[in-house]
Scaffold this active site. Sequence first.
Site, PDB file in Angstrom:
ATOM      1  N   ASP A 106      40.966  35.966  44.213  1.00 53.28           N
ATOM      2  CA  ASP A 106      41.498  34.821  44.969  1.00 53.28           C
ATOM      3  C   ASP A 106      42.941  35.048  45.380  1.00 53.28           C
ATOM      4  O   ASP A 106      43.420  34.490  46.360  1.00 53.28           O
ATOM      5  CB  ASP A 106      41.376  33.540  44.154  1.00 53.28           C
TER       6      ASP A 106
ATOM      7  N   ASN B 259      41.178  35.554  39.676  1.00 54.03           N
ATOM      8  CA  ASN B 259      39.790  35.382  40.124  1.00 54.03           C
ATOM      9  C   ASN B 259      39.134  34.338  39.222  1.00 54.03           C
ATOM     10  O   ASN B 259      39.750  33.835  38.270  1.00 54.03           O
ATOM     11  CB  ASN B 259      39.039  36.719  40.099  1.00 54.03           C
TER      12      ASN B 259
HETATM   13  O1  MRU Z   1      36.001  28.447  42.909  1.00 49.91           O
HETATM   14  P1  MRU Z   1      35.400  29.415  43.869  1.00 49.91           P
HETATM   15  O2  MRU Z   1      33.911  29.422  43.862  1.00 49.91           O
HETATM   16  O3  MRU Z   1      35.978  29.269  45.255  1.00 49.91           O
HETATM   17  O4  MRU Z   1      35.867  30.830  43.326  1.00 49.91           O
HETATM   18  C1  MRU Z   1      35.509  31.979  44.027  1.00 49.91           C
HETATM   19  C2  MRU Z   1      35.929  33.241  43.375  1.00 49.91           C
HETATM   20  O5  MRU Z   1      36.564  33.249  42.348  1.00 49.91           O
HETATM   21  C3  MRU Z   1      35.605  34.503  44.114  1.00 49.91           C
HETATM   22  O6  MRU Z   1      35.407  35.558  43.221  1.00 49.91           O
HETATM   23  C4  MRU Z   1      36.780  34.860  45.034  1.00 49.91           C
HETATM   24  O7  MRU Z   1      37.165  33.759  45.807  1.00 49.91           O
HETATM   25  C5  MRU Z   1      36.425  35.979  45.946  1.00 49.91           C
HETATM   26  S1  MRU Z   1      35.207  35.545  47.139  1.00 49.91           S
HETATM   27  C6  MRU Z   1      34.970  36.874  48.125  1.00 49.91           C
END
Ligand code: MRU
Length: 336
Positions: A232, A242
């Site tokens: 993220d 992440n």
């Molecule tokens: O809370 P989320 O579902 O948005 O979290 C997503 C993640 O942690 C993913 O691993 C990250 O955003 C990468 S997506 C290509």
Amino acid sequence: MKKIEAVKFEDDKIILINQTKLPLNEEYIVTDDYERIALAIERLEVRGAPAIGVTAAYALALSIKNQNENVEEKFLKAYERLKITRPTAVNLFFGLDAIKNEFEKYKNDSQLYLKLIDAAKRLHEEDIDMCEKIALNGLSIFNRKMRVLTHCNTGALATGGSGTALNVIRHAFFSGFIKHVHVDETRPLLQGSRLTAWELDKLCIPFSINTDSTAAVLMKEKKVDLVITGADRIAVNGDTANKIGTYNLAVLARHHNIPFYIAAPSSTIDGNCPNGDEIKIELRSKDELVKIGECRFTSDAYDAYCPAFDVTPAELITGIITERGVFRKPYKFENV
Ligand code: MRU
């Protein structure tokens, strides 16, 4: 197979597949209202760092559709609203700032709305392109048929294109390098067992779901050759935020001598963030921990701690796969 598209823009409206309903129901949100899109981001109806960035860019452009008065005021209000939807994924700010820059450039142009929509479409195209390049670069980490473990969802649902870590897995599978995918269920919102499983099933890639806490046993039993997750936000020193539980995996992988890779577009690298301590971690509502869907299974009276993300220190990461290549320690992203 019908292509999975988390975000589409058609007839001046955004179309989002509602990810909170998957895999049991395939429902779509069709809107041109930026407030509805802001809510979709907050509720994780659209989620995954790159998909959030692309969606927010369209939302900000849409905020001035059919507006003739106080356009700048309305635009800035939408910018501030969208900025507070989720704090950790840097792609959100990347997408919003790209549209804001375009607004500054063309604010006196009669075609302003179209200019902003074009900029959002370019961002979307770039994301599609980055996903493909990440997958191709990722092939270099495979040298035999492997069993891979992944966390959360990093596929087409999480991006404007075909995904990051899961797209590496997809390309590796079709190149003959994947024997099996272990899918962490990803408590509490189950992005693994609901979304990654749904995507792998559609791709006919062999997989099994496990609880997050089973990862250690899988590694001990020598059933995991490689771990790949998404990101993220990546700090300049390589520390990576992440989905909560990623840090656990990196520690486990180090203990069991298993390579641990991150795959992400360079829009996830935050050049203003020197290290992981500076990354703002989103705290989610306790409701997400004490309920599954509408079903409450423990007392509402109990206190709970619900960070949505954790930070994996760079020293535990074997490599970071981006569209520009695979970076390794010591991480230096100045030119990315
Ligand atoms: O809370 P989320 O579902 O948005 O979290 C997503 C993640 O942690 C993913 O691993 C990250 O955003 C990468 S997506 C290509």
